[in-house]
Structures are given as C-alpha cells and as structure tokens.
Design a protein around this motif. Structure first.
Motif, short mmCIF file in Angstrom:
data_model
loop_
_atom_site.label_atom_id
_atom_site.label_comp_id
_atom_site.label_asym_id
_atom_site.label_seq_id
_atom_site.Cartn_x
_atom_site.Cartn_y
_atom_site.Cartn_z
N PHE A 63 70.26 -12.34 87.12
CA PHE A 63 69.15 -11.27 86.76
C PHE A 63 69.78 -10.85 85.24
O PHE A 63 69.51 -10.80 84.01
N ILE A 64 70.59 -9.76 85.81
CA ILE A 64 71.95 -9.27 83.83
C ILE A 64 72.02 -10.46 83.12
O ILE A 64 71.36 -9.70 81.99
N TYR A 65 72.62 -10.96 83.34
CA TYR A 65 72.94 -12.29 82.42
C TYR A 65 71.95 -12.58 81.59
O TYR A 65 71.37 -13.29 80.72
N ASP A 90 71.27 -24.62 85.08
CA ASP A 90 71.03 -23.52 86.70
C ASP A 90 69.42 -23.53 86.64
O ASP A 90 68.74 -23.02 87.83
N GLY A 91 68.82 -22.95 85.43
CA GLY A 91 67.69 -22.79 85.81
C GLY A 91 67.55 -21.72 85.45
O GLY A 91 66.11 -20.86 84.67
N GLY A 92 68.11 -20.29 85.03
CA GLY A 92 67.90 -18.92 84.74
C GLY A 92 67.11 -18.76 83.28
O GLY A 92 66.36 -18.10 83.84
N THR A 93 67.71 -19.36 83.02
CA THR A 93 67.76 -18.84 81.25
C THR A 93 65.90 -19.76 81.10
O THR A 93 65.25 -19.18 80.75
N LEU A 94 65.73 -20.54 81.49
CA LEU A 94 64.37 -21.25 81.62
C LEU A 94 63.25 -20.02 82.47
O LEU A 94 62.06 -20.06 81.89
N THR A 95 63.81 -19.90 83.57
CA THR A 95 63.20 -19.02 84.46
C THR A 95 61.97 -18.07 83.76
O THR A 95 61.40 -17.67 83.54
N GLU A 96 63.47 -16.91 83.20
CA GLU A 96 63.29 -15.76 81.99
C GLU A 96 61.88 -16.07 80.71
O GLU A 96 61.23 -15.67 80.28
N THR A 97 61.91 -17.47 80.27
CA THR A 97 61.71 -17.37 78.82
C THR A 97 60.65 -17.74 79.45
O THR A 97 58.71 -17.45 79.05
N HIS A 122 70.03 -25.60 95.77
CA HIS A 122 70.35 -23.93 96.24
C HIS A 122 70.15 -23.00 95.71
O HIS A 122 70.51 -21.59 96.03
N PHE A 123 69.73 -22.77 94.42
CA PHE A 123 68.36 -21.72 93.77
C PHE A 123 67.24 -21.66 94.21
O PHE A 123 66.63 -21.96 92.51
N PRO A 124 66.33 -22.05 94.71
CA PRO A 124 64.92 -22.39 94.91
C PRO A 124 63.96 -21.88 93.74
O PRO A 124 63.16 -21.89 93.30
N GLU A 125 64.83 -20.74 93.65
CA GLU A 125 63.88 -19.54 92.32
C GLU A 125 63.76 -19.66 91.22
O GLU A 125 62.80 -19.71 90.55
#
Length: 211
Positions: A63-65, A90-97, A122-125
């Motif tokens: 989440f920090i990045y 990985d989808g993390g940036t998309l999730t925050e957007t 592996h990262f269902p969130e």
C-alpha cells in the motif's frame, strides 16, 4: 535469489546492502516470454511477488507504494476522468485508481499477461478492480500503445513499471517521456515509479535528467 537458509535476498551493491525476507515456502512461478515471475510466502510480510530476482510487492507493505503513486496525482488533477496505467500488472495501482469516483475510464497497458494471472490467483484483494466497468485491460507493449494513442487524450498517466532492465528498459528513455507529454492534456499529470533514492541514486538522477 534464495540462499540455503530459505531467505530471499535482493542485493543492492551500489548502496552496499541487501534486502532480505525469510521465506516459508514457494507458492507459484511462471516464466513468460518476457520475464520470470515467482510468488513466495514469507514469515512476516505475507505473500511476495518477485520478477527476475527483484521484489515487486508484499501483502504487508504494498500500500505504501501503490497509494503514493496514485493518490497525489489523482487528487491534484482537477478532473482526472481518463487515466492510463503503464504496467501495473499486479493490479495494485488499478485498485487504488478505481477508488476515485471522478475517474470515468482507466486503461491499463501491461506487456505480460502472466503477471496479472499470477496476481489474481495469489493477491485476491486486487481482483475486484479488474471487473470495474470503467476498466479496460490491454496486454501489449505500452510503448507501442502510447505511440498510437491520440494526442492530448490522457488526464493522468501512471507509469507502474518494473526496474529499468529487460522489457521495462524503454519506459525510462527520454523518447518515451516526450511521447507521454504529447499524449497528456494541457493540465495532465504524469507519475512514475522512479526507484529508491537511497538504494539507486544513479537511476533516480538518470530519470530526472531524461524527464
């Protein structure tokens, strides 16, 4: 790399140090046409994604990045309706957007489908963001995609790339940044992954000079 005591260690020789995480077990791996992707379970940081021997994210601290890449740009722009993410498989940036209600369209351009497939497993969130009706996933070389994009068509461009080696090397070149500038609208914002100033100051200087 993994050593005999089951630690994953990423050396940073320019800074005279290494980053190490104790590993419980290997969960998954794939070798695509572009890179090697591994999913490991750590003792204290949850699941870990590694690409070509470099740490990409962990469950504990990603989440920090991701938050810092996305939210300053999207809160600063007066109307971030059209967002493009380069990389970010990985989808993390998309999730925050997609947390931002003013965003009307998000196009994520990722060169390696295998990164997204392993992440969803592996990262269902991160999975719900991929089914958001505002989202379009494109699996293609982002440099080619940006070259074809209409001029002045993007409000916010987020470059969530791997390190400047292999398939991501061209995303750190002056020519690419110049094309990105032309694709942004007059009040457009570009935010990018620019490495650690403590571990890789020479890379940060190089990015700054090319921007």
């Amino acid at each position: 790399m993994m050593d005999d005591s089951e630690w994953f260690v990423e050396p940073a020789p320019q800074a005279g140090c290494s980053i190490g995480l104790k590993i419980r077990r290997r969960l998954d791996a794939a070798e695509s046409s572009f890179q090697k992707i591994e999913i490991l379970e750590t003792e204290d940081f949850g699941k870990l994604m590694v690409i070509d021997g470099c740490i990409m994210l962990t469950e504990r601290d990603h989440f920090i990045y991701h938050e810092m890449l996305v939210h300053p740009a999207l809160w600063t722009h007066p109307d971030p309706a059209h967002v493009v993410i380069v990389g970010g498989g990985d989808g993390g940036t998309l999730t925050e957007t997609v947390r931002h209600p003013r965003v009307q369209e998000v196009i994520q351009v990722e060169i390696d489908r295998a990164v997204t497939e392993l992440s969803l497993r592996h990262f269902p969130e991160f999975a719900p963001a991929t089914s958001d009706p505002r989202v379009q996933l494109v699996f293609e070389d982002a440099i080619r995609w940006i070259e074809r994009a209409p001029e002045a068509s993007i409000d916010v461009l987020l470059i969530d790339s791997t390190d400047p080696i292999g398939p991501a090397e061209g995303l750190f070149e002056k020519q690419f940044y110049e094309i990105c500038r032309r694709r942004l609208r007059p009040d457009g914002i570009l935010a990018l992954q620019s490495e650690s100033p403590f571990l890789y100051p020479h890379l940060v200087r190089g990015i700054h000079e090319k921007l």
